[in-house]
Design a protein around this motif. Sequence first.
Motif, short mmCIF file in Angstrom:
data_model
loop_
_atom_site.label_atom_id
_atom_site.label_comp_id
_atom_site.label_asym_id
_atom_site.label_seq_id
_atom_site.Cartn_x
_atom_site.Cartn_y
_atom_site.Cartn_z
N ALA A 18 0.83 -1.20 0.00
CA ALA A 18 0.00 0.00 0.00
C ALA A 18 0.86 1.25 0.00
CB ALA A 18 -0.93 -0.02 1.21
N ALA A 19 1.92 1.23 0.83
CA ALA A 19 2.77 2.41 0.95
C ALA A 19 3.44 2.72 -0.39
CB ALA A 19 3.82 2.18 2.03
N ARG A 20 3.84 1.68 -1.08
CA ARG A 20 4.49 1.85 -2.38
C ARG A 20 3.53 2.52 -3.38
NH1 ARG A 20 6.39 -3.69 -4.40
NH2 ARG A 20 8.17 -3.47 -3.02
N ALA A 21 2.29 2.03 -3.39
CA ALA A 21 1.30 2.59 -4.31
C ALA A 21 0.97 4.04 -3.96
CB ALA A 21 0.03 1.73 -4.27
N LEU A 22 0.79 4.30 -2.67
CA LEU A 22 0.43 5.65 -2.24
C LEU A 22 1.57 6.63 -2.51
CD1 LEU A 22 -1.18 4.58 1.15
CD2 LEU A 22 -2.42 5.70 -0.72
N ALA A 23 2.80 6.16 -2.24
CA ALA A 23 3.95 7.05 -2.43
C ALA A 23 4.13 7.37 -3.91
CB ALA A 23 5.21 6.40 -1.87
N ALA A 24 3.81 6.40 -4.77
CA ALA A 24 3.94 6.65 -6.21
C ALA A 24 2.98 7.75 -6.65
CB ALA A 24 3.66 5.36 -6.98
N THR A 47 -12.34 6.59 1.34
CA THR A 47 -12.49 5.68 0.21
C THR A 47 -11.41 4.61 0.33
OG1 THR A 47 -11.07 7.11 -1.07
CG2 THR A 47 -13.44 7.33 -1.43
N ALA A 48 -11.85 3.39 0.19
CA ALA A 48 -10.88 2.31 0.32
C ALA A 48 -9.91 2.32 -0.85
CB ALA A 48 -11.59 0.97 0.40
N LEU A 49 -8.69 2.02 -0.55
CA LEU A 49 -7.67 1.95 -1.60
C LEU A 49 -7.92 0.65 -2.37
CD1 LEU A 49 -4.94 3.36 -2.44
CD2 LEU A 49 -3.85 1.57 -1.07
N SER A 50 -8.18 0.77 -3.66
CA SER A 50 -8.49 -0.46 -4.38
C SER A 50 -7.39 -0.84 -5.36
CB SER A 50 -9.82 -0.30 -5.13
OG SER A 50 -9.81 0.93 -5.83
N ARG A 51 -7.26 -0.11 -6.43
CA ARG A 51 -6.26 -0.50 -7.42
C ARG A 51 -4.87 -0.07 -6.96
NH1 ARG A 51 -6.34 2.25 -11.63
NH2 ARG A 51 -8.02 3.62 -10.97
N LEU A 52 -3.93 -0.95 -7.07
CA LEU A 52 -2.56 -0.60 -6.72
C LEU A 52 -1.73 -0.51 -7.99
CD1 LEU A 52 -1.98 -2.97 -3.68
CD2 LEU A 52 -2.69 -0.59 -3.65
N PRO A 53 -1.32 0.67 -8.36
CA PRO A 53 -0.51 0.79 -9.57
C PRO A 53 0.84 0.08 -9.37
CG PRO A 53 -0.59 2.89 -8.41
CD PRO A 53 -1.49 1.96 -7.67
N GLU A 54 1.30 -0.60 -10.39
CA GLU A 54 2.58 -1.30 -10.31
C GLU A 54 3.73 -0.32 -10.55
OE1 GLU A 54 3.40 -4.62 -9.76
OE2 GLU A 54 1.32 -4.78 -9.08
N LYS A 55 4.34 0.10 -9.52
CA LYS A 55 5.47 1.02 -9.71
C LYS A 55 6.60 0.60 -8.79
CE LYS A 55 3.30 5.09 -11.50
NZ LYS A 55 3.07 6.53 -11.37
N THR A 56 7.79 0.78 -9.22
CA THR A 56 8.91 0.49 -8.33
C THR A 56 9.32 1.78 -7.64
OG1 THR A 56 10.42 0.82 -10.15
CG2 THR A 56 9.86 -1.47 -9.58
N LEU A 57 9.88 1.59 -6.47
CA LEU A 57 10.24 2.72 -5.64
C LEU A 57 11.63 2.45 -5.11
CD1 LEU A 57 8.38 5.06 -4.78
CD2 LEU A 57 8.00 3.82 -2.65
#
Lengths: 267, 416
Positions: A18-24, A47-57
């Motif tokens: 989740a943190a990775r998606a939010l930080a992106a 709002t619930a976090l649903s889709r997690l974008p695939e990103k590297t951090l």
Amino acid sequence: MQVVRLNREDDYDGWRDAARALAAEEIPASQVLWQVGDRATDLFAATALSRLPEKTLTVPKDFPGLAHSVVLHRDPHRFSLLYAFLLRVIHQPQALHDRADRQVNVLRRMQQSVGRDIHKMHAFVRFRDLQDGDRRRFVAWFEPEHHILRATAGFFVNRFANMRWSILTPDGSLHWDTRQLSEGPPAGKSDASGDDPVEAVWTRYYAATFNPARVNPRAMLKEMPKKYWHSLPETALISGLIAGANRREQDMLAPFAPGEPALSHSP
Amino acid sequence: MAQLDTAQKLSILADAAKYDASCSSSGGKRRSSLGGKGVGSTTGGSGICHAYTPDGRCISLLKILLTNSCIFDCHYCINRRSSNVRRARFTAAEVVTLTLDFYRRNYIEGLFLSSGIIHSPDYTMEQITEVARSLREDHHFRGYIHLKTIPDADADLVTRAGLYADRVSINVELPTRSGLHVLAPEKSETRIETAMGFMHSAITDGADARRRYRHAPAFAPAGQSTQMIVGADTASDRDIVSRAAGLYRRFDLRRIYYSAFSPIPDASAVLPPSRPPLMREHRLYQSDWLLRFYAFTPEEVAAATDPTTGMLPLDIDPKLAWALKFRGQFPVDVNTAPKEMLLRIPGLGPRAVQAILQARRWRRLRLEDIGRLTVSLKKLRPFLIADDWHPVALTDRQDLRALVAPPPRQLDLFAG
């Protein structure tokens, strides 16, 4: 406001994803609400976090280790504190190794507290040999300060691989059958009660290895605070040992003239 | 006399072993019982203390003697030949059972076995080794084993002991040769040091063989340690520090334990008239850390002692004593000083120094930053310069010692 639901109190993977998606998405920490389990949220706009974008951090290589420990802390703000620091460390990787930094200092202290709790659990778990039919089963009751039960499993498996054992805590339990580790529900202290005759031999050793001429309860309490005493059978002896120490020391000195103590050492 | 049961023997033989200060289960290599048949693991790092007794000492190992009978008559020893303490002797099987029973319940990290000398040094060494052999070979025990080796025992026997043990130790007993002569007339400094030298080369050879052949047997992978009794002879702290430094250098010891005398039942009248304060023992441990972790030379530690008596102060720690004596070296600028000088600042430990070195790579440090790395700034302030802090000639003040010394009440902690 974004709500992240984590599966468990020690859900590091859930937090990380989740943190990775939010930080992106550069969502600020103040806009994220971290929740464990199904507890209802009282926030309207959530709002619930649903889709997690695939990103590297990219984070400094020691960051996951810090996060891994801090997630186990009992502080309800730990997920949020970690996320806030993640946002900073992406742009300021040097901060991670700056223990004098206010934010890092808070997280490092949490990490330290978790590490100490794990160390003390390794030390203070006391098994009782409870007969289970004709097979031996070793059962312990322990109350950890933080969410460290799963994190300590590896230690006990390595050490007692060929014993059947259970560690029961108010947060859950672990069972090892010499091959497989399984998890069980929270337990109560009475679930680990029973008679083990070796306990009396152990407390006898504890009393014999104590030196009444060197009483120093403060040093003892520093390393073995009272919050751990309830699961340690030997602690029942402590007040008696301290109370009797002065008399025992005087008895040792008695045959000598005043001011001429008898002194000794073994090989 | 009625036959003693195992629990009664345990009381006698634990009581007889407790004057050995060594308790550590640290060092060595990592082991696990996974894939084996018995119990036991070692973490390879610092050991685990499983309990603390009201004397503040830790219980890490089951620390016992095989027997407290002894053919020697060392005056400082509770088990000496002429003492009238009750005697007992374990069989090897009894020690093995006790160790495993305690270990399975997670009471201990392993066994620390020592013994009075019975019949001969070789016989005694054989008995000690048999316990370790049985634990390792008959019961596949992979926990920690610390064996006391007997200085005059045959080299082959000692070598076998080292193959089963994680750590071995021989006590030098007293800091000076003359002290040993008076208080332990049957022991010899030369023989003790020869044995330590033998151990040192066996440990070095063992480690070397393992670098070349992965399956070479490990010889005492956690190294060797020793113990010195403090306050029984006339040795000053300066003498003790110098002896300790020599022992570390020559035998590559992992630890030296310092043990202040304490009263025991039926003591010898040859002993000195008063017991040393326990604080003296604590100050010697601190001076030992200065040698091992703070890059002090033995001469520098000696400079912190009183020039007349050779004793370290009891009311302040030796590092602070050194700083008060060499005020010209201070204040130290935390933003620019080299590591060696940061380590000299009273109240700053190696971890805090490491943190300062890391932090100042990318920014300058203020006093509050240092405050986050230590328990209290009060003691440090006169000795350091930070970005927003410069002590006003504090190091010139007559009353500096009073300003930075701990309140006298804290001495009670260690008072005898």
